[in-house]
Design a protein around this motif. Structure first.
Motif, mmCIF file in Angstrom:
data_model
loop_
_atom_site.group_PDB
_atom_site.id
_atom_site.type_symbol
_atom_site.label_atom_id
_atom_site.label_comp_id
_atom_site.label_asym_id
_atom_site.label_seq_id
_atom_site.Cartn_x
_atom_site.Cartn_y
_atom_site.Cartn_z
ATOM 1 N N SER A 28 -28.199 1.556 -16.080
ATOM 2 C CA SER A 28 -29.411 0.743 -16.249
ATOM 3 C C SER A 28 -29.668 -0.120 -15.019
ATOM 4 C CB SER A 28 -29.282 -0.136 -17.493
ATOM 5 O OG SER A 28 -28.307 -1.142 -17.323
ATOM 6 N N MET A 29 -28.599 -0.625 -14.381
ATOM 7 C CA MET A 29 -28.759 -1.418 -13.163
ATOM 8 C C MET A 29 -29.229 -0.542 -12.004
ATOM 9 S SD MET A 29 -25.470 -3.982 -13.248
ATOM 10 C CE MET A 29 -25.250 -5.166 -14.581
ATOM 11 N N PHE A 30 -28.684 0.658 -11.932
ATOM 12 C CA PHE A 30 -29.051 1.581 -10.854
ATOM 13 C C PHE A 30 -30.510 2.003 -10.968
ATOM 14 C CE2 PHE A 30 -29.494 5.959 -9.286
ATOM 15 C CZ PHE A 30 -29.121 5.775 -7.957
ATOM 16 N N LEU A 31 -30.994 2.180 -12.205
ATOM 17 C CA LEU A 31 -32.362 2.647 -12.427
ATOM 18 C C LEU A 31 -33.397 1.537 -12.324
ATOM 19 C CD1 LEU A 31 -31.865 5.124 -15.424
ATOM 20 C CD2 LEU A 31 -32.253 5.688 -13.021
ATOM 21 N N TYR A 32 -32.953 0.285 -12.311
ATOM 22 C CA TYR A 32 -33.893 -0.826 -12.232
ATOM 23 C C TYR A 32 -34.708 -0.707 -10.941
ATOM 24 C CZ TYR A 32 -35.625 -5.588 -13.015
ATOM 25 O OH TYR A 32 -36.412 -6.679 -13.263
ATOM 26 N N PRO A 33 -36.038 -0.661 -11.021
ATOM 27 C CA PRO A 33 -36.873 -0.383 -9.837
ATOM 28 C C PRO A 33 -36.751 -1.460 -8.759
ATOM 29 C CG PRO A 33 -38.130 -0.171 -11.877
ATOM 30 C CD PRO A 33 -36.842 -0.843 -12.231
ATOM 31 N N ARG A 34 -36.874 -1.018 -7.531
ATOM 32 C CA ARG A 34 -36.903 -1.953 -6.404
ATOM 33 C C ARG A 34 -38.319 -2.493 -6.225
ATOM 34 N NH1 ARG A 34 -32.353 -1.772 -3.345
ATOM 35 N NH2 ARG A 34 -30.901 -0.083 -3.781
ATOM 36 N N ASP A 35 -38.408 -3.743 -5.811
ATOM 37 C CA ASP A 35 -39.730 -4.321 -5.589
ATOM 38 C C ASP A 35 -40.239 -3.968 -4.193
ATOM 39 O OD1 ASP A 35 -38.416 -5.974 -3.796
ATOM 40 O OD2 ASP A 35 -38.272 -7.646 -5.199
ATOM 41 N N THR A 36 -41.350 -4.545 -3.806
ATOM 42 C CA THR A 36 -41.949 -4.202 -2.514
ATOM 43 C C THR A 36 -41.047 -4.566 -1.339
ATOM 44 O OG1 THR A 36 -43.111 -6.329 -2.559
ATOM 45 C CG2 THR A 36 -44.304 -4.399 -3.358
ATOM 46 N N GLY A 37 -40.122 -5.482 -1.564
ATOM 47 C CA GLY A 37 -39.195 -5.858 -0.493
ATOM 48 C C GLY A 37 -37.946 -5.008 -0.469
ATOM 49 N N GLY A 38 -37.893 -4.002 -1.338
ATOM 50 C CA GLY A 38 -36.730 -3.120 -1.372
ATOM 51 C C GLY A 38 -35.570 -3.677 -2.162
ATOM 52 N N VAL A 39 -35.822 -4.742 -2.922
ATOM 53 C CA VAL A 39 -34.768 -5.377 -3.701
ATOM 54 C C VAL A 39 -34.839 -4.905 -5.153
ATOM 55 C CG1 VAL A 39 -33.813 -7.564 -4.496
ATOM 56 C CG2 VAL A 39 -34.840 -7.402 -2.225
ATOM 57 N N GLY A 40 -33.706 -4.409 -5.680
ATOM 58 C CA GLY A 40 -33.665 -3.975 -7.060
ATOM 59 C C GLY A 40 -33.086 -5.054 -7.952
ATOM 60 N N TYR A 41 -32.254 -4.666 -8.896
ATOM 61 C CA TYR A 41 -31.655 -5.629 -9.810
ATOM 62 C C TYR A 41 -30.674 -6.511 -9.046
ATOM 63 C CZ TYR A 41 -29.153 -7.596 -13.778
ATOM 64 O OH TYR A 41 -28.577 -8.467 -14.669
ATOM 65 N N GLY A 42 -30.884 -7.816 -9.111
ATOM 66 C CA GLY A 42 -29.985 -8.753 -8.449
ATOM 67 C C GLY A 42 -28.860 -9.126 -9.391
ATOM 68 N N PHE A 43 -27.661 -8.633 -9.114
ATOM 69 C CA PHE A 43 -26.550 -8.810 -10.046
ATOM 70 C C PHE A 43 -26.287 -10.284 -10.331
ATOM 71 C CE2 PHE A 43 -22.136 -9.019 -11.413
ATOM 72 C CZ PHE A 43 -22.100 -8.019 -12.352
ATOM 73 N N TRP A 44 -26.286 -11.108 -9.290
ATOM 74 C CA TRP A 44 -26.020 -12.530 -9.459
ATOM 75 C C TRP A 44 -27.296 -13.348 -9.652
ATOM 76 C CZ3 TRP A 44 -21.238 -13.298 -10.638
ATOM 77 C CH2 TRP A 44 -20.237 -12.489 -10.073
ATOM 78 N N ARG A 45 -28.466 -12.741 -9.387
ATOM 79 C CA ARG A 45 -29.729 -13.462 -9.438
ATOM 80 C C ARG A 45 -30.435 -13.314 -10.774
ATOM 81 N NH1 ARG A 45 -32.416 -10.465 -6.005
ATOM 82 N NH2 ARG A 45 -33.486 -9.341 -7.664
ATOM 83 N N ASP A 46 -30.301 -12.141 -11.411
ATOM 84 C CA ASP A 46 -31.040 -11.841 -12.631
ATOM 85 C C ASP A 46 -30.123 -11.882 -13.855
ATOM 86 O OD1 ASP A 46 -33.467 -11.333 -11.254
ATOM 87 O OD2 ASP A 46 -32.723 -9.346 -10.702
ATOM 88 N N PHE A 47 -30.723 -12.164 -15.000
ATOM 89 C CA PHE A 47 -29.985 -12.141 -16.255
ATOM 90 C C PHE A 47 -29.774 -10.695 -16.714
ATOM 91 C CE2 PHE A 47 -31.962 -16.371 -16.456
ATOM 92 C CZ PHE A 47 -30.864 -17.145 -16.802
ATOM 93 N N LEU A 48 -28.756 -10.485 -17.533
ATOM 94 C CA LEU A 48 -28.563 -9.158 -18.107
ATOM 95 C C LEU A 48 -29.773 -8.762 -18.946
ATOM 96 C CD1 LEU A 48 -24.810 -9.301 -19.219
ATOM 97 C CD2 LEU A 48 -25.790 -7.863 -17.425
ATOM 98 N N CYS A 49 -30.380 -9.743 -19.595
ATOM 99 C CA CYS A 49 -31.543 -9.453 -20.441
ATOM 100 C C CYS A 49 -32.725 -8.923 -19.641
ATOM 101 C CB CYS A 49 -31.952 -10.696 -21.218
ATOM 102 S SG CYS A 49 -30.725 -11.234 -22.430
ATOM 103 N N ASN A 50 -32.753 -9.194 -18.325
ATOM 104 C CA ASN A 50 -33.833 -8.649 -17.499
ATOM 105 C C ASN A 50 -33.800 -7.125 -17.473
ATOM 106 O OD1 ASN A 50 -33.332 -11.403 -15.293
ATOM 107 N ND2 ASN A 50 -35.069 -11.117 -16.660
ATOM 108 N N LEU A 51 -32.632 -6.557 -17.732
ATOM 109 C CA LEU A 51 -32.509 -5.096 -17.758
ATOM 110 C C LEU A 51 -33.268 -4.490 -18.937
ATOM 111 C CD1 LEU A 51 -28.705 -4.769 -16.932
ATOM 112 C CD2 LEU A 51 -30.608 -4.182 -15.417
ATOM 113 N N PHE A 52 -33.589 -5.311 -19.950
ATOM 114 C CA PHE A 52 -34.308 -4.811 -21.124
ATOM 115 C C PHE A 52 -35.818 -4.859 -20.939
ATOM 116 C CE2 PHE A 52 -30.632 -7.141 -23.318
ATOM 117 C CZ PHE A 52 -29.774 -6.075 -23.087
ATOM 118 N N ASP A 53 -36.282 -5.513 -19.884
ATOM 119 C CA ASP A 53 -37.721 -5.688 -19.691
ATOM 120 C C ASP A 53 -38.427 -4.356 -19.477
ATOM 121 O OD1 ASP A 53 -37.370 -8.380 -19.919
ATOM 122 O OD2 ASP A 53 -37.373 -8.770 -17.757
ATOM 123 N N GLU A 54 -39.615 -4.241 -20.074
ATOM 124 C CA GLU A 54 -40.409 -3.025 -19.908
ATOM 125 C C GLU A 54 -40.902 -2.884 -18.473
ATOM 126 O OE1 GLU A 54 -44.290 -0.859 -21.980
ATOM 127 O OE2 GLU A 54 -43.488 -2.741 -22.775
#
Length: 219
Positions: A28-54
């Motif tokens: 789920s972390m690997f599949l999390y899309p990267r934004d326009t800056g090329g940044v995907g899921y931030g392990f230390w920046r984002d909550f685990l619950c962000n992985l559930f977002d549509e």
């Protein structure tokens, strides 16, 4: 004399589920899309619950959300199995029941976010968190003599979990100023919980048989 009752060992199912959960969460972390800056899921920046977002903050569809939901469903099962194994080994049935509450709450948190139940998600966190903390505290009291390494991993995790719950309650219930370090603290709690669950399941004694005479402590 109490009737003989069947005792179920959750050790092997719990270890298998733990392994599956780690793989699903990583996907789920690997599949999390990267934004326009090329940044995907931030392990230390984002909550685990962000992985559930549509969708991500940048508005991109998140194809890994259901992998995360299933991962948390499996996590709920592993939380239950760890507490149930301590309950079985030390003959404390009430601890198994507490594991059911904590495990079910973990599943509910994932479903609430996935189904856009933001308020319900917050309430479930405030219910599941204390149940898991009380369950961990009770399990640690039973593990102190037998598993000192597992015990101290659990103690550190418990202290971090208390801090995480207090700060989450301040932000959610009291609408206090948000602390940017909360996602990182959540990950430390998660790491500790994962380690404690795996070691607890790996070090409990296998069930001695299909049935056992329960002592008074199980009631």
């Amino acid at each position: 004399m109490k009737e003989r009752e069947r005792v179920t060992s959750w050790r092997i199912p719990g270890l298998v589920a733990w392994s599956v959960m780690i793989v699903l969460l990583a996907i789920s972390m690997f599949l999390y899309p990267r934004d326009t800056g090329g940044v995907g899921y931030g392990f230390w920046r984002d909550f685990l619950c962000n992985l559930f977002d549509e969708r991500t903050y940048a508005g991109r569809e998140n194809p890994g959300r259901w992998w995360a939901v299933v991962a948390f469903a499996v996590l709920g099962f592993t939380v239950f199995t760890a507490l149930a194994e301590v309950a079985r080994e030390h003959r404390r049935r009430w601890l198994e029941r507490l594991g059911i509450v904590a495990g079910s709450g973990t599943l509910g948190i994932a479903l609430a976010v996935a189904l856009h139940g933001g308020a319900i998600h917050g309430v479930l966190v405030l219910i599941t968190g204390p149940a898991a903390i009380v369950g961990l505290f009770a399990a640690l009291r039973l593990q102190k003599e037998k598993n000192p390494i597992v015990f101290w991993i659990g103690v550190v995790t418990l202290l971090l979990a208390l801090g995480n719950l207090i700060q989450y309650a301040r932000q959610f219930a009291l609408e206090a100023e948000r602390w940017s370090g909360l996602p990182a603290l959540q990950k430390l709690v998660t790491f500790g919980a994962f380690a404690w669950i795996a070691l607890t399941l790996a070090t409990t004694r296998p069930s001695s048989g299909e049935s056992s005479r329960f002592g008074d402590g199980l009631g």
